[in-house]
Design an enzyme around this catalytic site. Structure first.
Site, PDB file in Angstrom:
ATOM      1  N   ASP A   1      47.676  33.211  28.129  1.00 34.52           N
ATOM      2  CA  ASP A   1      47.609  32.951  29.068  1.00 34.52           C
ATOM      3  C   ASP A   1      47.183  34.324  30.128  1.00 34.52           C
ATOM      4  O   ASP A   1      47.799  35.320  29.647  1.00 34.52           O
ATOM      5  CB  ASP A   1      49.195  32.806  29.830  1.00 34.52           C
ATOM      6  N   HIS A   2      45.939  34.413  30.888  1.00 30.54           N
ATOM      7  CA  HIS A   2      45.504  36.230  30.359  1.00 30.54           C
ATOM      8  C   HIS A   2      46.005  36.501  31.742  1.00 30.54           C
ATOM      9  O   HIS A   2      46.354  37.925  32.050  1.00 30.54           O
ATOM     10  CB  HIS A   2      44.050  36.024  31.268  1.00 30.54           C
TER      11      HIS A   2
ATOM     12  N   HIS B   1      49.460  30.827  35.112  1.00 30.21           N
ATOM     13  CA  HIS B   1      49.614  31.059  35.460  1.00 30.21           C
ATOM     14  C   HIS B   1      50.842  31.727  36.635  1.00 30.21           C
ATOM     15  O   HIS B   1      51.657  32.895  36.468  1.00 30.21           O
ATOM     16  CB  HIS B   1      48.003  32.169  35.866  1.00 30.21           C
TER      17      HIS B   1
HETATM   18  C1  BG6 Z   1      41.697  30.665  35.409  1.00 29.61           C
HETATM   19  C2  BG6 Z   1      41.290  29.431  36.023  1.00 29.61           C
HETATM   20  O1  BG6 Z   1      42.084  30.802  34.900  1.00 29.61           O
HETATM   21  O2  BG6 Z   1      42.416  32.124  36.283  1.00 29.61           O
HETATM   22  C3  BG6 Z   1      40.006  30.130  36.918  1.00 29.61           C
HETATM   23  O3  BG6 Z   1      41.054  28.509  34.845  1.00 29.61           O
HETATM   24  C4  BG6 Z   1      40.767  31.134  37.863  1.00 29.61           C
HETATM   25  O4  BG6 Z   1      40.169  28.549  37.605  1.00 29.61           O
HETATM   26  C5  BG6 Z   1      40.765  32.597  37.037  1.00 29.61           C
HETATM   27  O5  BG6 Z   1      39.748  31.407  39.470  1.00 29.61           O
HETATM   28  C6  BG6 Z   1      41.854  33.384  38.145  1.00 29.61           C
HETATM   29  O6  BG6 Z   1      41.721  35.040  36.998  1.00 29.61           O
HETATM   30  P1  BG6 Z   1      41.396  36.425  37.792  1.00 29.61           P
HETATM   31  O7  BG6 Z   1      41.933  36.911  36.324  1.00 29.61           O
HETATM   32  O8  BG6 Z   1      40.373  36.271  38.144  1.00 29.61           O
HETATM   33  O9  BG6 Z   1      42.734  36.131  38.743  1.00 29.61           O
END
Ligand code: BG6
Length: 491
Positions: free
Chosen positions: A184-185, A247
């Site tokens: 989960d980044h 997230h």
């Molecule tokens: C991803 C989603 O996991 O996270 C995207 O699938 C979203 O829809 C993105 O835009 C958002 O990531 P960040 O790091 O740009 O906030």
């Protein structure tokens, strides 16, 4: 709280790792180009990837070594810009490529023959979830599933509890939980980890961190982008599956969990799991869904996904409650959406007012707010109430004590590493703290599934909202009902 002096500048450290093999399944895909390859290159530039490490692209495309190097170089140009050719050459020298059929046998023996013995081998599944099980089975069948092997699995991890369970089951056929790194980044973002440092590294906040002192907590992840080229996936997922189930719930867990006894993978993950299990079911009246409208030449959500009758949400806001001793009575308001007025993600802990104001009614009522900004402009600020300077009586104003990380890290600091840089190196180092465990993902789906099921059963239409706004009217009504308001979405 501005950190100014040289001695206070925080310097990032590079933790050395042994040479490793990293295989990227889906090496020619979008995520590899945008995130994985640039992250590896930045770690290489930081001196963390040692001589002898290898990055092996594996995909269906027929390509030779030169073609793969060109592909990677183009991706780096596009996402990082061009830099010294010398450094670039060192990185390209680590690359190899294998043409491989995830659903057949072609290429697998070739891949197995290339891997070094006795070193960490990480397999990055940057592919559609339907390929997870076939890949895991072939890694096993072709003798690559050794003890040093680690799997990195991208989201979406299922689309409901049943599918997540089945993915967990398929992976468990050939790999131990200790070898599976579900990404989960958001957990790799600098501020998200700082959340734990702030809570558990200071005496200041934890005594107040409960329903006695906290009025409510807001978690906002606002984006300005639309669904872009991902319409087909997104229209089947929606904001609830795409953002909330993973997230936002991870953020909720970190903000609400009890202190783990140690900063170790299972100690942290056990505490997060307890939060998810303590979440009350969400009633239909406590959720609002929205879809963005067209704005000038910019298409509406339904035009974007090419599905005029789509009922999928590009925005969701909800009120959650955690039934445990610490949080009973404190609502958590969550919202996320696309095409909103700014790209801004923050967690705001809104404290209660003082029990009594000695300054009389003219001084107004004030609340401390601890705001943790995930992006952009990572940092933390604490709103405190002080006397307005100057003569003229005791007037109170709220001012922020601001700590923006970019300042603390120094102007030249390669300030905040991308989440993928940190997470990939954690895989190599064998640290699972920032990855989701199988039972955690399942518990998150178990909470999300009934919310989605309510939409399918009952009349719970999505509401339209303007591009560039703060979301649909219903979202404002949701929180106003409790006598509160959302914080402004501001970059
Ligand atoms: C991803 C989603 O996991 O996270 C995207 O699938 C979203 O829809 C993105 O835009 C958002 O990531 P960040 O790091 O740009 O906030």
């Amino acid at each position: 709280m501005h950190v100014k002096s040289d001695t206070q500048v925080l310097v990032s450290r590079v933790i050395p790792v042994e040479p490793f093999d990293l295989v990227i399944f889906g090496g020619t895909g979008d995520l590899a180009q945008r995130k994985i390859l640039p992250a590896l290159y930045r770690r290489f530039r930081a001196g963390q990837i040692p001589q002898g490490a290898r990055v092996i692209g594996a995909a269906r495309a027929v390509m030779d070594h030169v073609g793969w190097c060109q592909f990677v170089s183009d991706a780096l140009d596009e996402y990082l810009g061009q830099d010294e050719q010398e450094a670039r050459a060192g990185f390209l020298a680590m690359l190899e490529y294998v043409t491989l059929d995830a659903l057949g046998d072609e290429g697998w023996a070739d891949l197995a023959g290339r891997l070094g013995a006795g070193r960490v081998r990480a397999f990055y599944f940057s592919v559609a979830p339907r390929l997870f099980a076939p890949l895991a089975e072939r890694l096993h069948r072709f003798g690559m599933a050794t003890a040093e092997c680690r799997l990195v699995v991208e989201k979406p991890f299922g689309r409901d509890l049943a599918s997540a369970r089945s993915l967990n089951h398929d992976l468990a056929q050939h790999f131990d939980e200790g070898q599976i790194y579900r990404i989960d980044h958001y957990l790799g973002k600098e501020t998200v980890q700082n959340l734990m440092a702030i809570r558990f590294g200071n005496m200041l906040f934890e005594p107040l961190w409960n329903s006695q002192y906290v009025d409510h907590i807001q978690i906002t992840v606002a984006e300005t982008v639309g669904v872009e080229g991902r319409g087909e996936y997104y229209d089947r997922a929606g904001a609830m599956r795409d953002m909330v189930q993973n997230h936002l719930m991870q953020l909720l867990c970190l903000i609400a969990m009890e202190p783990p006894a140690k900063f170790e993978p299972d100690a942290v993950r056990d505490e997060k799991l307890k939060v998810i299990r303590a979440l009350d079911p969400v009633l239909a009246k406590d959720v609002v869904r929205g879809q963005y409208r067209a704005a000038g030449a910019r298409p509406s959500y339904t035009e974007h996904v090419g599905n005029a009758g789509s009922d999928t949400e590009s925005f969701v806001a909800l009120r959650a409650r955690i039934s445990n001793w610490r949080w009973a009575g404190t609502p958590f308001y969550l919202r996320t959406g696309k095409r909103l007025q700014a790209r801004a993600s923050e967690i705001a802990v809104v404290f209660k007012e003082t029990p009594h104001s000695i300054f009389g009614p003219e001084a107004g009522r004030h609340r401390n707010v601890l705001s943790i900004r995930l992006q952009p402009n990572e940092g933390i600020d604490l709103g405190v109430t002080i006397k307005e300077p100057g003569p003229g009586g005791m007037r109170l104003v709220d001012v922020p004590l601001d700590m923006t990380f970019a300042q603390a890290l120094g102007a030249d600091g390669h300030a905040v590493a991308d989440a993928y840089e940190r997470l990939i190196m954690d895989v190599i180092r064998g640290n699972q703290t920032l990855f989701m465990r199988g039972d955690e993902v399942e518990a998150a789906w178990a909470w999300t599934d009934p919310i989605i099921a309510q939409w399918e059963q009952a009349e719970h239409r999505v509401e339209e909202y303007d591009t560039g706004s703060a979301g649909p009217e219903g979202a404002h009504a949701l929180i106003a009902r409790d006598g509160r308001a959302w914080r402004e979405i501001r970059a």
